[in-house]
Write a protein that holds these residues in place. Structure first.
Motif, mmCIF file in Angstrom:
data_model
loop_
_atom_site.group_PDB
_atom_site.id
_atom_site.type_symbol
_atom_site.label_atom_id
_atom_site.label_comp_id
_atom_site.label_asym_id
_atom_site.label_seq_id
_atom_site.Cartn_x
_atom_site.Cartn_y
_atom_site.Cartn_z
ATOM 1 N N GLY A 1 2.422 4.256 1.643
ATOM 2 C CA GLY A 1 2.688 4.494 3.068
ATOM 3 C C GLY A 1 2.538 5.964 3.423
ATOM 4 N N SER A 2 2.743 6.266 4.688
ATOM 5 C CA SER A 2 2.637 7.668 5.112
ATOM 6 C C SER A 2 3.793 8.472 4.539
ATOM 7 C CB SER A 2 2.695 7.798 6.631
ATOM 8 O OG SER A 2 2.201 6.653 7.232
ATOM 9 N N ILE B 1 10.031 3.079 3.164
ATOM 10 C CA ILE B 1 9.388 1.781 2.940
ATOM 11 C C ILE B 1 9.348 0.993 4.251
ATOM 12 C CG2 ILE B 1 9.538 -0.389 1.649
ATOM 13 C CD1 ILE B 1 10.776 1.333 -0.621
ATOM 14 N N GLN B 2 8.139 0.764 4.724
ATOM 15 C CA GLN B 2 7.934 0.017 5.970
ATOM 16 C C GLN B 2 7.695 -1.440 5.625
ATOM 17 O OE1 GLN B 2 7.791 1.155 9.122
ATOM 18 N NE2 GLN B 2 8.007 3.335 8.704
ATOM 19 N N GLU C 1 0.858 -1.198 0.000
ATOM 20 C CA GLU C 1 0.000 0.000 0.000
ATOM 21 C C GLU C 1 0.890 1.243 0.000
ATOM 22 O OE1 GLU C 1 -3.373 -0.706 3.156
ATOM 23 O OE2 GLU C 1 -1.526 -1.723 3.739
ATOM 24 N N CYS D 1 6.584 -5.030 7.271
ATOM 25 C CA CYS D 1 5.978 -5.525 8.493
ATOM 26 C C CYS D 1 5.536 -6.975 8.282
ATOM 27 C CB CYS D 1 4.774 -4.624 8.756
ATOM 28 S SG CYS D 1 4.102 -4.864 10.331
ATOM 29 N N SER E 1 9.244 -5.782 12.010
ATOM 30 C CA SER E 1 8.692 -4.472 11.687
ATOM 31 C C SER E 1 9.869 -3.517 11.586
ATOM 32 C CB SER E 1 7.729 -4.035 12.795
ATOM 33 O OG SER E 1 7.305 -2.733 12.524
ATOM 34 N N THR F 1 3.216 -5.463 3.853
ATOM 35 C CA THR F 1 2.830 -6.299 4.996
ATOM 36 C C THR F 1 2.741 -7.756 4.557
ATOM 37 O OG1 THR F 1 1.519 -4.455 5.786
ATOM 38 C CG2 THR F 1 1.120 -6.561 6.844
ATOM 39 N N ARG G 1 12.166 -0.548 8.758
ATOM 40 C CA ARG G 1 12.158 0.291 7.567
ATOM 41 C C ARG G 1 13.257 -0.162 6.616
ATOM 42 N NH1 ARG G 1 11.680 6.672 8.241
ATOM 43 N NH2 ARG G 1 11.451 6.374 10.467
ATOM 44 N N GLN H 1 7.804 8.515 5.231
ATOM 45 C CA GLN H 1 8.135 7.375 6.118
ATOM 46 C C GLN H 1 8.996 6.316 5.423
ATOM 47 O OE1 GLN H 1 7.437 7.061 9.556
ATOM 48 N NE2 GLN H 1 7.193 9.224 9.007
ATOM 49 N N ALA I 1 4.044 0.706 2.256
ATOM 50 C CA ALA I 1 3.923 -0.221 3.386
ATOM 51 C C ALA I 1 3.773 -1.623 2.812
ATOM 52 C CB ALA I 1 2.704 0.143 4.225
ATOM 53 N N ASP J 1 7.297 6.092 -0.472
ATOM 54 C CA ASP J 1 6.603 5.729 0.757
ATOM 55 C C ASP J 1 5.673 4.553 0.491
ATOM 56 O OD1 ASP J 1 7.804 7.889 2.103
ATOM 57 O OD2 ASP J 1 6.372 9.252 1.149
#
Ligand code: PMV
Length: 324
Positions: free
Chosen positions: A41-42, A47-48, A39, A50, A57, A95, A59, A45, A93, A91
């Motif tokens: 991300g914020s 690349i997260q 998705e 998780c 979890s 998961t 970056r 932030q 996310a 940015d």
């Protein structure tokens, strides 16, 4: 948002010998799957990544060492962004969740990498063909296993039964008659890297003997291919037992695996063997509709921590199995 998933797998014939150039057969297992969601991300932030199941979890860009569980995921995301020609400065996310058991011969690492790469390809609306996908997953397999043969990334990315020879194009196997397998977990984790390294030391100490065993395993895999393609399911049982005898000789069975194998055969399985790296992890038993639930319950009674029954049939599967 994009979502992609990939199955687990088991090796029916030829593990270990496949590292030394002999053929092997592996099949996807749909009951266990890895899933990845990508998705936006914020802002700011980065690349997260998780993966709650793995306790991960972090970056992208955090400094990690290769023994940290997040490291292979980081390598997968980095390699795919490079392949996509996208700078890492965005940015996102990512998961990941997975029901594929870890370190137990069911291809957890390759399934997770396949799901992540497909979800990223989908997110950036960039098609990726199977050989490219498989090659990218192979890069992550190197991080996990050191010197993988390439069978896990092949069977999981193609999502089809495969006849695999290291360095050759993947051959998809047509299964003439349905094959029913009970898969039982000893509950003993067994890192592939370690088992492969132990076999290598033993091979170095006695190459002639090990090469002879590998030749015999390769011949069994070739016969099994014919049996699968011509629908001679009962022949497969005997070939599994012969393969197991050779796996014992090369030193990768274990008391826990032997207990489950004996329990399955006593309960009426047509054949049984360890699958994957051995020393722990899972075993497989060839069963039929009449014996499946009885064999599964005997395996549980004999100490299996998880038993599943999977059916392999001749129905064409989705070869690309893209996002869902
Ligand atoms: O433990 P698994 O399922 O990842 O299987 C390993 C199979 C080996 O032949 C032992 C290693 C390999 O890379 O093929």
């Amino acid at each position: 948002m994009s979502l992609a998933s990939a199955p687990g797998k088991v090796i029916l014939f030829g593990e270990h010998a496949v590292v030394y150039g002999r053929p092997a057969i592996a099949v996807p297992v749909d009951q266990v799957r890895a899933t990845a969601v990508v998705e936006r991300g914020s802002e700011g932030q980065g690349i997260q990544i998780c993966a709650p199941d793995l306790g991960v979890s972090h970056r992208l860009g955090d400094v990690l060492t290769p023994d940290q569980p997040a490291y292979p995921l980081q390598v997968t995301v980095q390699n795919m962004l490079r392949w996509l020609g996208r700078a890492a400065g965005q940015d996102l996310a990512v998961t990941v969740s997975s029901t594929v058991p870890i370190a137990s011969g069911m291809g957890s690492g390759a399934a997770v990498a396949t799901a992540v790469i497909r979800a990223l390809a989908e997110f950036f609306d960039t098609p990726i063909d199977l050989p490219e996908l498989s090659a990218l997953v192979f890069e992550t397999e190197i991080v996990h296993h050191g010197t993988p043969s390439g069978i896990d990334n092949s069977v999981i990315t193609y999502n089809q039964p495969v006849y695999f020879v290291r360095g050759s194009p993947v051959e998809v196997l047509r299964v003439r008659r349905p094959i029913l397998l009970a898969i039982a977990d000893t509950g003993v984790p067994s890192p592939t890297r370690l088992a492969v390294a132990n076999v290598r030391s033993a091979w170095e100490a006695d190459r002639q003997r090990y090469e002879g065993w590998f030749d015999r395993i390769g011949a069994i895999a070739a016969m099994a291919r014919r049996a699968m393609e011509t629908g001679q399911v009962s022949t497969l049982g005997g070939l599994m037992n012969q393969n197991q005898e050779l796996l014992r000789l090369i030193g990768v069975s274990s008391p826990e695996l032997e207990t489950l194998i004996s329990a399955a055969l006593r309960a009426g399985a047509i054949g049984a063997k360890l699958c994957g790296a051995g020393r722990g992890g899972n075993m497989i038993a060839l069963v039929n509709d009449e014996s499946a639930s009885w064999v599964a319950s005997r395996l549980e009674e004999a100490g299996a921590v998880r038993v599943m029954v999977t059916r392999l049939d001749q129905t064409p599967r989705r070869s690309a199995a893209p996002t869902e």
